[in-house]
Scaffold this motif. Sequence first.
Motif, PDB file in Angstrom:
ATOM      1  N   THR A  66       0.815  -1.209   0.000  1.00  0.00           N
ATOM      2  CA  THR A  66       0.000   0.000   0.000  1.00  0.00           C
ATOM      3  C   THR A  66       0.852   1.264   0.000  1.00  0.00           C
ATOM      4  O   THR A  66       0.455   2.295  -0.561  1.00  0.00           O
ATOM      5  CB  THR A  66      -0.925   0.009   1.231  1.00  0.00           C
ATOM      6  OG1 THR A  66      -1.767  -1.142   1.185  1.00  0.00           O
ATOM      7  CG2 THR A  66      -1.796   1.253   1.290  1.00  0.00           C
ATOM      8  N   GLY A  67       2.034   1.200   0.608  1.00  0.00           N
ATOM      9  CA  GLY A  67       2.856   2.381   0.817  1.00  0.00           C
ATOM     10  C   GLY A  67       3.098   3.246  -0.411  1.00  0.00           C
ATOM     11  O   GLY A  67       2.772   4.444  -0.403  1.00  0.00           O
ATOM     12  N   PRO A  68       3.664   2.691  -1.497  1.00  0.00           N
ATOM     13  CA  PRO A  68       3.942   3.545  -2.652  1.00  0.00           C
ATOM     14  C   PRO A  68       2.693   4.113  -3.307  1.00  0.00           C
ATOM     15  O   PRO A  68       2.694   5.258  -3.769  1.00  0.00           O
ATOM     16  CB  PRO A  68       4.699   2.605  -3.606  1.00  0.00           C
ATOM     17  CG  PRO A  68       4.351   1.225  -3.164  1.00  0.00           C
ATOM     18  CD  PRO A  68       4.161   1.333  -1.683  1.00  0.00           C
ATOM     19  N   PHE A  69       1.615   3.336  -3.356  1.00  0.00           N
ATOM     20  CA  PHE A  69       0.377   3.848  -3.942  1.00  0.00           C
ATOM     21  C   PHE A  69      -0.251   4.909  -3.038  1.00  0.00           C
ATOM     22  O   PHE A  69      -0.832   5.882  -3.525  1.00  0.00           O
ATOM     23  CB  PHE A  69      -0.598   2.705  -4.198  1.00  0.00           C
ATOM     24  CG  PHE A  69      -0.102   1.733  -5.226  1.00  0.00           C
ATOM     25  CD1 PHE A  69      -0.222   2.011  -6.579  1.00  0.00           C
ATOM     26  CD2 PHE A  69       0.515   0.554  -4.848  1.00  0.00           C
ATOM     27  CE1 PHE A  69       0.243   1.124  -7.537  1.00  0.00           C
ATOM     28  CE2 PHE A  69       0.983  -0.343  -5.799  1.00  0.00           C
ATOM     29  CZ  PHE A  69       0.853  -0.049  -7.146  1.00  0.00           C
ATOM     30  N   ALA A  70      -0.124   4.722  -1.705  1.00  0.00           N
ATOM     31  CA  ALA A  70      -0.627   5.747  -0.785  1.00  0.00           C
ATOM     32  C   ALA A  70       0.161   7.035  -0.941  1.00  0.00           C
ATOM     33  O   ALA A  70      -0.412   8.133  -0.912  1.00  0.00           O
ATOM     34  CB  ALA A  70      -0.544   5.238   0.655  1.00  0.00           C
ATOM     35  N   ALA A  71       1.489   6.929  -1.118  1.00  0.00           N
ATOM     36  CA  ALA A  71       2.303   8.127  -1.321  1.00  0.00           C
ATOM     37  C   ALA A  71       1.887   8.859  -2.592  1.00  0.00           C
ATOM     38  O   ALA A  71       1.775  10.091  -2.616  1.00  0.00           O
ATOM     39  CB  ALA A  71       3.781   7.746  -1.384  1.00  0.00           C
ATOM     40  N   GLY A 117      -5.355  -0.042   5.497  1.00  0.00           N
ATOM     41  CA  GLY A 117      -5.420   1.142   6.345  1.00  0.00           C
ATOM     42  C   GLY A 117      -4.130   1.419   7.082  1.00  0.00           C
ATOM     43  O   GLY A 117      -3.651   2.563   7.126  1.00  0.00           O
ATOM     44  N   THR A 118      -3.533   0.386   7.669  1.00  0.00           N
ATOM     45  CA  THR A 118      -2.281   0.593   8.387  1.00  0.00           C
ATOM     46  C   THR A 118      -1.144   0.919   7.421  1.00  0.00           C
ATOM     47  O   THR A 118      -0.265   1.724   7.743  1.00  0.00           O
ATOM     48  CB  THR A 118      -1.917  -0.639   9.228  1.00  0.00           C
ATOM     49  OG1 THR A 118      -1.917  -1.815   8.385  1.00  0.00           O
ATOM     50  CG2 THR A 118      -2.904  -0.843  10.367  1.00  0.00           C
ATOM     51  N   GLY A 119      -1.175   0.342   6.227  1.00  0.00           N
ATOM     52  CA  GLY A 119      -0.135   0.638   5.250  1.00  0.00           C
ATOM     53  C   GLY A 119      -0.174   2.076   4.768  1.00  0.00           C
ATOM     54  O   GLY A 119       0.875   2.682   4.491  1.00  0.00           O
ATOM     55  N   ALA A 120      -1.371   2.650   4.681  1.00  0.00           N
ATOM     56  CA  ALA A 120      -1.502   4.033   4.214  1.00  0.00           C
ATOM     57  C   ALA A 120      -1.039   5.043   5.250  1.00  0.00           C
ATOM     58  O   ALA A 120      -0.784   6.202   4.916  1.00  0.00           O
ATOM     59  CB  ALA A 120      -2.954   4.318   3.830  1.00  0.00           C
ATOM     60  N   THR A 124       5.748   5.461   5.137  1.00  0.00           N
ATOM     61  CA  THR A 124       5.650   6.289   3.942  1.00  0.00           C
ATOM     62  C   THR A 124       4.849   7.554   4.215  1.00  0.00           C
ATOM     63  O   THR A 124       5.192   8.639   3.735  1.00  0.00           O
ATOM     64  CB  THR A 124       4.974   5.497   2.809  1.00  0.00           C
ATOM     65  OG1 THR A 124       5.708   4.284   2.594  1.00  0.00           O
ATOM     66  CG2 THR A 124       4.950   6.299   1.525  1.00  0.00           C
ATOM     67  N   PHE A 125       3.791   7.426   4.997  1.00  0.00           N
ATOM     68  CA  PHE A 125       2.992   8.581   5.398  1.00  0.00           C
ATOM     69  C   PHE A 125       3.839   9.553   6.216  1.00  0.00           C
ATOM     70  O   PHE A 125       3.823  10.776   5.976  1.00  0.00           O
ATOM     71  CB  PHE A 125       1.782   8.094   6.195  1.00  0.00           C
ATOM     72  CG  PHE A 125       0.892   9.171   6.722  1.00  0.00           C
ATOM     73  CD1 PHE A 125       0.211  10.023   5.864  1.00  0.00           C
ATOM     74  CD2 PHE A 125       0.713   9.331   8.091  1.00  0.00           C
ATOM     75  CE1 PHE A 125      -0.632  11.017   6.351  1.00  0.00           C
ATOM     76  CE2 PHE A 125      -0.129  10.315   8.587  1.00  0.00           C
ATOM     77  CZ  PHE A 125      -0.798  11.165   7.711  1.00  0.00           C
ATOM     78  N   ALA A 126       4.603   9.009   7.174  1.00  0.00           N
ATOM     79  CA  ALA A 126       5.481   9.853   7.989  1.00  0.00           C
ATOM     80  C   ALA A 126       6.504  10.573   7.122  1.00  0.00           C
ATOM     81  O   ALA A 126       6.761  11.770   7.299  1.00  0.00           O
ATOM     82  CB  ALA A 126       6.177   8.996   9.044  1.00  0.00           C
ATOM     83  N   ALA A 127       7.099   9.848   6.167  1.00  0.00           N
ATOM     84  CA  ALA A 127       8.094  10.461   5.287  1.00  0.00           C
ATOM     85  C   ALA A 127       7.478  11.548   4.419  1.00  0.00           C
ATOM     86  O   ALA A 127       8.096  12.594   4.179  1.00  0.00           O
ATOM     87  CB  ALA A 127       8.738   9.381   4.412  1.00  0.00           C
ATOM     88  N   THR A 128       6.250  11.332   3.946  1.00  0.00           N
ATOM     89  CA  THR A 128       5.593  12.323   3.091  1.00  0.00           C
ATOM     90  C   THR A 128       5.290  13.602   3.860  1.00  0.00           C
ATOM     91  O   THR A 128       5.512  14.713   3.362  1.00  0.00           O
ATOM     92  CB  THR A 128       4.296  11.738   2.514  1.00  0.00           C
ATOM     93  OG1 THR A 128       4.607  10.558   1.761  1.00  0.00           O
ATOM     94  CG2 THR A 128       3.618  12.736   1.594  1.00  0.00           C
ATOM     95  N   VAL A 129       4.787  13.477   5.089  1.00  0.00           N
ATOM     96  CA  VAL A 129       4.525  14.670   5.906  1.00  0.00           C
ATOM     97  C   VAL A 129       5.828  15.419   6.162  1.00  0.00           C
ATOM     98  O   VAL A 129       5.891  16.653   6.051  1.00  0.00           O
ATOM     99  CB  VAL A 129       3.848  14.269   7.232  1.00  0.00           C
ATOM    100  CG1 VAL A 129       3.735  15.484   8.169  1.00  0.00           C
ATOM    101  CG2 VAL A 129       2.472  13.678   6.972  1.00  0.00           C
ATOM    102  N   GLY A 130       6.890  14.697   6.485  1.00  0.00           N
ATOM    103  CA  GLY A 130       8.177  15.338   6.714  1.00  0.00           C
ATOM    104  C   GLY A 130       8.704  16.045   5.480  1.00  0.00           C
ATOM    105  O   GLY A 130       9.208  17.177   5.546  1.00  0.00           O
ATOM    106  N   GLU A 131       8.573  15.400   4.315  1.00  0.00           N
ATOM    107  CA  GLU A 131       9.069  15.989   3.071  1.00  0.00           C
ATOM    108  C   GLU A 131       8.294  17.249   2.701  1.00  0.00           C
ATOM    109  O   GLU A 131       8.877  18.232   2.227  1.00  0.00           O
ATOM    110  CB  GLU A 131       8.947  14.968   1.933  1.00  0.00           C
ATOM    111  CG  GLU A 131       9.915  13.803   2.012  1.00  0.00           C
ATOM    112  CD  GLU A 131      11.339  14.216   1.685  1.00  0.00           C
ATOM    113  OE1 GLU A 131      11.521  15.166   0.902  1.00  0.00           O
ATOM    114  OE2 GLU A 131      12.269  13.592   2.227  1.00  0.00           O
TER     115      GLU A 131
END
Length: 406
Positions: A66-71, A117-120, A124-131
């Motif tokens: 899920t991670g890359p698609f959620a990003a 849900g947990t994968g989203a 990756t979610f944490a990294a996206t918010v930080g970026e």
Amino acid sequence: MEITLVSRPSRRPWRVASGAALAIVVAGSFSTLAGLLVGPLHEDLGWSRSSVGLGSLVNMVVYGATGPFAAALMGRLGIRRVATGALLLVGAGAALTTTMTSPWQFVLYWGVLVGLGTGATAATFAATVGERWFTARRGLVTGMLTAAGVVGQFAFLPLLSWIVESYEWRVAASVLTGAATLALPAVWASVRDPEAAAGPKAVEPLALAVLGRAARTAPFRLLAGTFAICGASTNGVLWTHFAPAAHDHGMPVTVAASLLSVIGLCNVAGTVGSGWATDRFDARRLLTAYYALRALCLFALPLLLAATVDVPLLAFAVLFGLLDVATVPPTVALCRAHFGADAPVVFGWVSTAHQVGAGAVAFAGGLARDAFGSYDVMWAGVGVLCVAASLVVLVVRGVPECRTAV
């Protein structure tokens, strides 16, 4: 007289980070319940441990995939919609789990819905918010948000294990559904995207195009391989099998869950500290140290497990906790250094490898327990993999820019 106006730093990034942390904590609380369900599902519904392990395998693979698609979806719909959608998925999955009567339903409800849900809302979610919201403290914020997931995973453990033992596993799943429902309004109100952050790119082509470009590079293959070992040695073997393995040695499940909570508390310090260190030191050397020390912990664990908790076992929990999720900030930094703007999606694919490794070992651990009557072979085997990761990560080409300016 000339007057100079000094603008105060905006507090919005920290408000967004706080809302993101809440979503991560709540979604993270779902991650460790599966380990507490192995025994109850075996006793209550008559399922084999390998059947339960299959649901955990699917959950971890879906979580990672899920991670890359959620990003990419965050770039299309925004962070807020993805975060709240993820909470809806985990709540629905846990609610449906309370109605299941067959193993395939555990695979669907817990494996697929909760995994999505947990994968989203994972690393990756944490990294996206930080970026998107931070620059100077990007590593620190990534570490803090990653630690939030760990808080969710382990802070709920004593409560959930007490509920499972005192009432039943269905009540524990219902508690998690309620937590997700209560968090929704606060997350929707606080999480935002920077101006012009969302774009018109389609989700699947973007995620797959980034994978196609990254997969042709040696750094991606090396990072994905070592992060798969990271997943095998944490989510796969420890978070899934520590409680039942400790119970095999006569330790009550509630005591084993408390030890996992100690690991979780130390995870917070370890992950935040790793984020701070990643802003200042060579990420590759940090990863080498983390994997090598993790290997020593896993080699020692079979000798430490007993019916009661003594000082050496408590020391294991503290040290493993400091190392457990410390690998995330330096891995994110190396992704950023090598892949630039594609880093959040690339890290999503690297996280997919993490969960594939975790799922494979979670399933193999159940098979090993059914076949040999213990988990000892798993601790030793995964320890060897960590030794290999500590050496392989040094092969990743170093890039000076992987250190973020303070």
